[in-house]
Design a protein around this motif. Structure first.
Motif, PDB file in Angstrom:
ATOM      1  N   LYS A  16     -35.317  24.699 -51.598  1.00 43.09           N
ATOM      2  CA  LYS A  16     -35.533  23.429 -52.297  1.00 43.09           C
ATOM      3  C   LYS A  16     -34.337  23.005 -53.151  1.00 43.09           C
ATOM      4  CE  LYS A  16     -40.555  24.039 -52.690  1.00 43.09           C
ATOM      5  NZ  LYS A  16     -41.671  24.210 -53.662  1.00 43.09           N
ATOM      6  N   LYS A  43     -31.938  26.842 -59.115  1.00 43.04           N
ATOM      7  CA  LYS A  43     -32.431  26.938 -60.481  1.00 43.04           C
ATOM      8  C   LYS A  43     -31.564  27.926 -61.261  1.00 43.04           C
ATOM      9  CE  LYS A  43     -36.370  24.481 -60.469  1.00 43.04           C
ATOM     10  NZ  LYS A  43     -36.653  23.370 -61.401  1.00 43.04           N
ATOM     11  N   CYS A  60     -31.518  30.423 -64.138  1.00 45.27           N
ATOM     12  CA  CYS A  60     -32.657  31.189 -64.628  1.00 45.27           C
ATOM     13  C   CYS A  60     -32.242  32.291 -65.596  1.00 45.27           C
ATOM     14  CB  CYS A  60     -33.385  31.864 -63.457  1.00 45.27           C
ATOM     15  SG  CYS A  60     -33.817  30.782 -62.091  1.00 45.27           S
ATOM     16  N   GLN A 114     -44.731  35.477 -66.894  1.00 45.26           N
ATOM     17  CA  GLN A 114     -45.264  34.236 -66.353  1.00 45.26           C
ATOM     18  C   GLN A 114     -44.345  33.041 -66.574  1.00 45.26           C
ATOM     19  OE1 GLN A 114     -48.102  34.361 -64.500  1.00 45.26           O
ATOM     20  NE2 GLN A 114     -47.937  36.564 -64.881  1.00 45.26           N
ATOM     21  N   GLU A 157     -41.684  30.146 -66.278  1.00 50.59           N
ATOM     22  CA  GLU A 157     -41.217  29.337 -65.153  1.00 50.59           C
ATOM     23  C   GLU A 157     -39.703  29.127 -65.196  1.00 50.59           C
ATOM     24  OE1 GLU A 157     -43.462  25.748 -64.810  1.00 50.59           O
ATOM     25  OE2 GLU A 157     -45.389  26.803 -64.596  1.00 50.59           O
ATOM     26  N   TRP A 179     -39.839  33.489 -60.632  1.00 50.19           N
ATOM     27  CA  TRP A 179     -40.560  32.235 -60.420  1.00 50.19           C
ATOM     28  C   TRP A 179     -39.793  31.342 -59.448  1.00 50.19           C
ATOM     29  CZ3 TRP A 179     -39.813  27.053 -60.636  1.00 50.19           C
ATOM     30  CH2 TRP A 179     -40.944  26.226 -60.624  1.00 50.19           C
ATOM     31  N   ALA A 180     -38.492  31.208 -59.648  1.00 49.60           N
ATOM     32  CA  ALA A 180     -37.682  30.327 -58.800  1.00 49.60           C
ATOM     33  C   ALA A 180     -37.778  30.739 -57.334  1.00 49.60           C
ATOM     34  CB  ALA A 180     -36.232  30.335 -59.266  1.00 49.60           C
ATOM     35  N   LYS A 216     -40.058  32.629 -55.859  1.00 45.22           N
ATOM     36  CA  LYS A 216     -41.438  32.493 -55.372  1.00 45.22           C
ATOM     37  C   LYS A 216     -41.754  31.051 -55.016  1.00 45.22           C
ATOM     38  CE  LYS A 216     -46.218  33.562 -56.692  1.00 45.22           C
ATOM     39  NZ  LYS A 216     -47.092  34.110 -57.763  1.00 45.22           N
ATOM     40  N   ASN A 217     -41.076  30.107 -55.686  1.00 42.59           N
ATOM     41  CA  ASN A 217     -41.335  28.687 -55.461  1.00 42.59           C
ATOM     42  C   ASN A 217     -40.279  28.019 -54.581  1.00 42.59           C
ATOM     43  OD1 ASN A 217     -43.764  27.649 -57.281  1.00 42.59           O
ATOM     44  ND2 ASN A 217     -42.720  29.314 -58.368  1.00 42.59           N
ATOM     45  N   GLY A 218     -39.493  28.813 -53.854  1.00 43.73           N
ATOM     46  CA  GLY A 218     -38.614  28.268 -52.837  1.00 43.73           C
ATOM     47  C   GLY A 218     -37.244  27.836 -53.290  1.00 43.73           C
ATOM     48  N   PHE A 219     -36.832  28.241 -54.503  1.00 45.10           N
ATOM     49  CA  PHE A 219     -35.509  27.873 -55.008  1.00 45.10           C
ATOM     50  C   PHE A 219     -34.558  29.067 -54.953  1.00 45.10           C
ATOM     51  CE2 PHE A 219     -38.382  24.903 -57.104  1.00 45.10           C
ATOM     52  CZ  PHE A 219     -37.697  23.701 -57.023  1.00 45.10           C
ATOM     53  N   SER A 239     -32.003  31.221 -56.965  1.00 45.52           N
ATOM     54  CA  SER A 239     -31.885  31.508 -58.394  1.00 45.52           C
ATOM     55  C   SER A 239     -30.460  31.928 -58.737  1.00 45.52           C
ATOM     56  CB  SER A 239     -32.857  32.610 -58.809  1.00 45.52           C
ATOM     57  OG  SER A 239     -32.515  33.847 -58.200  1.00 45.52           O
TER      58      SER A 239
END
Length: 282
Positions: free
Chosen positions: A179, A182, A184, A218, A220, A225-226, A228-231, A233
């Motif tokens: 995507k 990020k 991070c 937890q 973001e 997180w990045a 896991k959400n398709g970014f 890092s």
């Protein structure tokens, strides 16, 4: 006027014939003059280990056209040290890139990773450095998804530089389409490890490390997180491991060394000044 191409040192921990380093070489050839110094065999999980007490060997190999390549008998960090000292002969390359690793080096994995330790060593030497990793352990992993990001990130580092003592830990998710990127922080996570007891053909016990990666973080804004959400890092990493926030509290401690030993002991008080006696080196 012809601009001078940047000099690029490529290292890894999966070995000089790994598919990930081939992709990295191909992408770096579009940017500058490439020199590869990589282990002659897989060195995953070696961390920042160096070779002492036995000879190190580097041999030139010819695997790809127009690339200076050397295989090294040592660790990923040995590869960087030898490259700087013997290949570049003290004239530092413009950038050091490590990878592309088979498997993620996010969160706590950065401490165990040979890929990232090679990049850290590059930063210690004063070279802008990046470690690249991809979430696929398969030998036939398809790294094409990483290509445009590897090139873009490397160009930005060459253009802008990195703060002294800082390097980048870059990880790519295994998805159909990344995507974006990020920036991070490292997630607060760890491995829940077990050692399976097994028996060899001679009926002797041995142990095999297994484990599950667990994260209770937890946030973001983390690399976990990045990914896991398709970014992709990017975590800026430093090799100064000083816990600066803990120094004021420690300076308030008395350190009454030798108090129980009577007159044979010596009282040391840490008041932020130099110790009267040498507290020792580790």
């Amino acid at each position: 006027m012809t601009l001078k191409k940047p000099t690029i040192l490529i290292v890894n921990d999966d070995g000089i014939t790994a598919p990930g380093i081939k992709v990295l070489i191909e992408e770096m050839q579009k940017i500058g003059d490439v020199t590869v110094v990589a282990p002659d065999s897989p060195q995953s999980g070696m961390g920042h280990a160096i070779t002492i007490g036995k000879p190190l060997r580097i041999d030139e190999v010819h695997l790809y056209p127009n690339v200076k390549m050397y295989k090294c008998s040592g660790t990923p960090v040995d590869c960087v040290k030898l490259a700087v000292n013997r290949i570049f002969k003290g004239k530092l390359p413009d950038i050091c890139v490590s990878g592309i690793n088979h498997g993620l080096n996010n969160s706590i994995n950065v401490l165990y990773s040979g890929t990232m330790s090679a990049a850290v060593e590059g930063a210690i030497e004063g070279i802008p450095s990046i470690g690249f990793s991809y979430d696929d352990f398969a030998h036939d992993a398809d790294f094409d998804l990483c290509r445009p990001f590897v090139g873009a990130i490397t160009r930005e580092v060459l253009k802008n530089g990195l703060q002294k003592g800082t390097l980048l830990n870059v990880n790519f998710p295994n998805v159909n389409q990344i995507k974006g990127i990020k920036i991070c922080r490292q997630a607060n996570a760890k491995w829940a490890e077990e050692f399976e007891e097994r028996t060899d053909p001679y009926n002797r016990h041995y142990y095999w490390l297994t484990g599950v990666f667990k994260s209770d973080d937890q946030g973001e804004d983390t690399d976990v997180w990045a990914l896991k959400n398709g970014f992709a890092s990017i975590v800026p990493v430093q090799f100064d491991m000083t816990a600066h926030h803990a120094i004021p509290e420690l300076n308030s401690w008395a350190f009454e060394v030798g108090k129980e030993q009577g007159e044979h002991g010596k009282h040391l008080k840490n008041n932020g000044q130099t110790f009267e006696s040498n507290p020792g080196l580790g």
